[in-house]
Scaffold this motif. Structure first.
Motif: not given
Length: 509
Positions: A373-382, A429-439
């Motif tokens: 189980q985890v708690k996390a902070i979403l990355d910047e610059n979305f 996790g990962s996000v593409n540069k356009e922020c229209n794909v994330f995993g």
């Protein structure tokens, strides 16, 4: 010693889990300290406890209905089918290995003492133990080594109520036939039956109920009308995959892969009034969704091949080209990467497989399973679909064999700050540069209403629609309301006085 009752069924999907959940809530409401127990569960829907142990999702819902934290011993044995005629066997929350049905049939007798010890501890600590069986309780070919139904009732010395599903037809025959097939010592444990999923006028059943009671020599404790109370269901036997939920402005389509796991990740969408949710099954094509989700899976490589073979991979790439939001959860995240490596043949005979390629990541399957189980902070610059999410806190749980490495053309999704209630600091996790794909590996991330509603409102903005607030302010509170609603429903249609009498009599016997 605490009171106990066991719910068994004439077949799978007759309503054992939901009725067990409702009884858990009733006993809690009546002031008892209650705990659920299911000795053996076969399901791809699983959950990770605070201790990092794995258990079935149904017992998580039942624990919530009891008002207690889920622990792995509520579901001591979890079988997760692998798709290679074997199942991963999990005992007390930890993997013990992959076994064929024959191997497990031999092994499970070693578990009777474990089950007895756990049940004895529960019986001493709690006022009521509400037990659930698995599948049919009259599988005569498996009865000799049964630890799921009557075998467990014997270990626990518990009275049994059998549930039959009238919606599929033949409920009188299934209940009478089930009783016919039970040995006399097991028949004595059955104190009543329940008819579930009834549609129509109950008085039309009365004569049949009287005849059934004369045949099986135990009472019908209630007839439960069909209901739409939103309680999490057990694995792929659910009928929800055939339904299109709501007809809203935002269209979400989830790929129903052969080994899909944790479809409960998407239950939250069913509570959002502007969302239509559809599962894309074998032989079907995507429509015109705003969001495509590739879910978690027990067999990532096999399910990737399924997408490829059925043309869904190319459709996902085309939807991405058109700017739609593509999301991968756990195994779905792994599929979205450039390559999947399996040097130890954890999943497949192939050592390396090309991924869908929408995220610049690589996954390597390891021998050890991650369960946390985890708690996390979403990355910047979305921006774009993820606008207004930067820096927000989310939580969830991870269940996966692979380790995924980001490359230079992929941005971080979250930074984990707490793992199993200990402070940590690492990216995942990962996000593409356009922020229209994330995993992401985080199951349960959509349960955060603010996270989910922000993405949905970003899509509304793109469609020139006004943002709206969720009618559900907290998914936890929504589920609590559903548990109370379920309890009210059962009180109305079940003979609870008789059920209490059954439990009291079992204490004196």
């Amino acid at each position: 010693m605490g009171k106990k009752i066991m719910l068994q069924g004439t077949a799978s999907n007759v309503g054992k889990s939901i009725i067990t959940t409702g009884l858990c809530r009733i006993f809690k409401q009546d002031g008892y300290n209650v705990i659920p127990f299911k000795s053996q569960n076969m399901a791809l829907n699983s959950f990770i406890t605070k201790e990092g142990l794995e258990m079935g999702r149904a017992q998580v819902s039942q624990a919530e209905a009891c008002g207690i934290d889920p622990i792995a011993d509520m579901n001591p044995i979890l079988l997760k089918p692998n798709g290679n005629n074997k199942s991963q066997v999990i005992v007390r929350g930890k993997v013990v290995g992959d076994m064929s049905s024959k191997e497990y049939h031999e092994y499970k007798l070693q578990l009777t003492e474990v089950l007895g010890d756990i049940f004895e501890e529960f019986e001493e600590k709690y006022d009521v133990v509400v037990m659930e069986g698995a599948g049919s309780c009259a599988e005569i070919n498996l009865m000799e080594r049964d630890i799921s139904n009557m075998g467990m009732a014997e270990i626990a010395d518990a009275p049994v109520i059998i549930i039959g599903d009238i919606d599929r037809g033949g409920v009188f025959a299934s209940l009478a036939g089930t009783m016919l097939l039970l040995p006399d010592e097991y028949k004595k444990r059955v104190k009543g039956v329940i008819i579930n999923k009834f549609r129509g006028r109950k008085e039309l059943l009365d004569s049949g109920i009287k005849m059934l009671e004369d045949i099986i020599k135990v009472p019908v404790l209630g007839v439960l009308p069909y209901t739409d109370i939103k309680i999490e269901e057990e694995d792929s036997v659910t009928t929800r995959f055939k339904q299109k939920v709501n007809k809203g402005n935002i269209h979400i389509e989830v790929v129903r892969t052969p080994h899909m796991s944790n479809f409960t990740d998407f239950n939250i969408f069913e509570t959002q009034e502007d969302v239509s949710l559809r599962y894309v099954d074998f032989g079907e094509s995507f429509g015109d969704p705003d969001i495509v989700i590739i879910p978690g899976t027990k067999s990532t490589i096999d399910d990737l091949m399924f997408l490829r073979k059925n043309g869904l991979e190319n459709q996902i790439k085309e939807l991405h080209r058109r700017g739609k939001l593509i999301i991968g959860i756990c195994g779905g995240y792994q599929m979205l990467g450039k390559v999947l490596k399996d040097p130890y043949h954890v999943e497949n005979d192939l050592e390396e497989v090309e991924g869908i390629g929408l995220l610049d990541v690589e996954t390597t399957f390891e021998m050890e399973k991650t369960t946390t189980q985890v708690k996390a902070i979403l990355d910047e610059n979305f921006h774009g679909y993820l606008e207004n999410l930067s820096g927000k806190e989310v939580s969830g749980y991870e269940i996966h064999m692979g380790i995924t490495k980001r490359n230079e053309n992929s941005n971080n999704f979250v930074t984990v700050k707490q793992k199993l209630e200990q402070k940590v600091n690492y990216q995942v996790g990962s996000v593409n540069k356009e922020c229209n794909v994330f995993g992401t590996y985080l199951h349960g991330i959509f349960d955060d209403i603010d996270f989910t509603r922000t993405i949905l409102n970003n899509i509304r903005k793109m469609k020139n629609l006004e943002p709206i607030e969720s009618n559900v302010k907290s998914f936890k509170e929504f589920k609590n309301q559903q548990y109370d609603k379920l309890a009210d429903y059962l009180r109305e249609h079940l003979d609870m006085e008789k059920i209490y009498e059954i439990m009291e009599n079992s204490l004196r016997s």
